[in-house]
Structure formats: C-alpha cells, structure tokens
Design an enzyme around this catalytic site. Structure first.
Site, short mmCIF file in Angstrom:
data_model
loop_
_atom_site.label_atom_id
_atom_site.label_comp_id
_atom_site.label_asym_id
_atom_site.label_seq_id
_atom_site.Cartn_x
_atom_site.Cartn_y
_atom_site.Cartn_z
CG PHE A 51 3.19 0.38 -4.37
CD1 PHE A 51 3.87 -0.82 -4.49
CD2 PHE A 51 1.88 0.36 -3.94
CE1 PHE A 51 3.25 -2.03 -4.21
CE2 PHE A 51 1.24 -0.84 -3.65
CZ PHE A 51 1.92 -2.04 -3.79
N GLY A 104 -8.05 -3.37 -1.82
CA GLY A 104 -7.01 -3.34 -2.84
C GLY A 104 -7.52 -2.88 -4.19
CB SER A 154 -13.57 6.98 -3.88
OG SER A 154 -13.48 8.33 -4.22
CG HIS A 183 -3.60 3.32 -11.05
ND1 HIS A 183 -3.86 3.24 -9.70
CD2 HIS A 183 -2.42 3.99 -11.16
CE1 HIS A 183 -2.87 3.83 -9.03
NE2 HIS A 183 -2.00 4.29 -9.89
CG HIS A 189 1.21 8.96 -6.60
ND1 HIS A 189 1.34 7.68 -6.09
CD2 HIS A 189 2.48 9.37 -6.90
CE1 HIS A 189 2.62 7.34 -6.06
NE2 HIS A 189 3.33 8.34 -6.55
CG ASP A 190 0.82 5.97 -9.30
OD1 ASP A 190 2.06 6.05 -9.13
OD2 ASP A 190 0.09 5.31 -8.56
#
Length: 216
Positions: A19, A75, A124, A144, A169-170
């Site tokens: 993405f 995912g 993580s 997120h 990121h994001d």
C-alpha cells in the site's frame, strides 16, 4: 544528492503487493541509506508481502548491513476478511487464515534480496522483549490501533542508536482518519514529546525522526 534505488528495485517495489505509494517509498529508501551509514541493522515492523522490505533490503545491501523484519504474517486489523484492505490471495487455503509469508518470500526472491534480510516471524512485542542490540533504523508500519502502535513504539524505539532514525508510516493528523492513521499520528507526537527524537522530514504520511538523546 538524495539516494535512490536502482531501477530494477524500484520496479520490483511498484509490482509488489502493498500500500505504500512510490514517493513515500523513495523517502523511506533515502532514510534507510543514510541510517545504514551507522553500520547497524535496519529493522521494519510490519512487512505484509514485502513491498517496503525491498527498499530496506537494498539499502542494507548497499551499506553492508542486514535488514530485519518483524511480522506475524497473519495480517493487521484492516486486512482481515470483510475489511477494505483484505486480499483473498493472502489467505492460506488449508487453514482459512491469512498468511503473507509465502508472498513476502517470493517478493524478496524475485528481486534477488533474500540473503540481505532476516525475517523474524512473530508478534512485535514478543520479539522486542528479547531484542537487545542497537539499530540504525526502525520503521514502524504495523497495526493501526493504539494498542499495537504504542507497543511497537515502546518495544523498538529504545533500540534506535543515537543518530539513528525512527520512521513512522501512515501518520494522518486529520481526526477523520481515525481508523487508518490516528494511532500512528499519536505515536509520532509521543516520540517528539519524549525529547529523544527530532523531525528530519515529512513525505505525506511518512515521518522521519532522528534519535538525538539517549533517554525516552
């Protein structure tokens, strides 16, 4: 002059599932090349199918260091069935759950970068709990939610060497982007407020921060 990936690596990046837009990828690559000058590994949290990993791997190859990736390969929230970012091709046909590891490995193999990457397959916080070495760069691009984004920051930011880079990121400041980017935005603000990081660059949703203080 800002470092840029070789044409074949950029082409592989653009062809891979993922993405991250190209201009943000170029900013990530430049940061990774700069950080690689410290002679320490580059680490990515959240790899999906290896799109951004290609850039870190090539930067690592260029610097003579190793790129490390941390991902459970099941995912993140928005990639699960029924959500906008779900790709049925990433579902294990036997188990019926997401498994992006095969696609990730194919991406690296096709680009000839497998030997420059060590893939740490796990969650993580669990991997961070047993990690004790300094890193030149930590690229946070995992879950997120506040829970996951904060865990990634707490687990990995302390390992960024002084002078190294934390890339997030994001990062979306607009409250309308609560689902996709507000948690990374809050982590970005937290990093700045810690006094341990200063901002280096902004490329749309990609933030590059430098570790300037030993304490977090």
């Amino acid at each position: 002059m800002t470092a840029a990936p070789p044409p074949e690596i950029l082409a592989a990046f653009e062809a891979a599932k993922g993405f991250m837009p190209t201009h943000e990828g170029l900013a990530l690559y430049a940061a990774a090349v700069e950080a690689g000058g410290l002679g320490l590994p580059l680490l990515e949290v959240g790899s999906y199918c290896g799109r951004s990993t290609l850039l870190l791997a090539d930067a690592a190859r260029r610097a003579g260091v190793t790129a490390l990736t941390v991902d459970h390969h099941r995912g993140s929230e928005e990639q699960q069935p029924g959500w906008d970012y779900h790709d049925p091709e990433t579902v294990d046909p036997e188990l019926g759950v997401m498994d992006t590891l095969p696609a990730f490995r194919r991406t690296l193999h096709r680009a000839g970068l497998e030997e420059h990457v060590v893939a740490l397959v796990g969650r993580s916080p669990q991997v961070a709990a047993v990690w004790n070495s300094p890193l030149a760069l930590v690229f946070v691009d995992g879950g997120h939610t506040d829970e996951h984004a904060n865990a990634d920051y707490e687990g990995w930011a302390p390992h960024v060497a002084e002078g190294g880079l934390l890339v997030i990121h994001d990062v979306f400041p607009d409250p309308a982007d609560e689902f996709t980017g507000q948690a990374p935005y809050r982590v970005y603000l937290r990093a700045l407020a810690s006094g341990a990081f200063t901002e280096v660059s902004v490329t749309d949703s990609l933030r590059v921060l430098r570790r300037t203080d030993a304490g977090i």
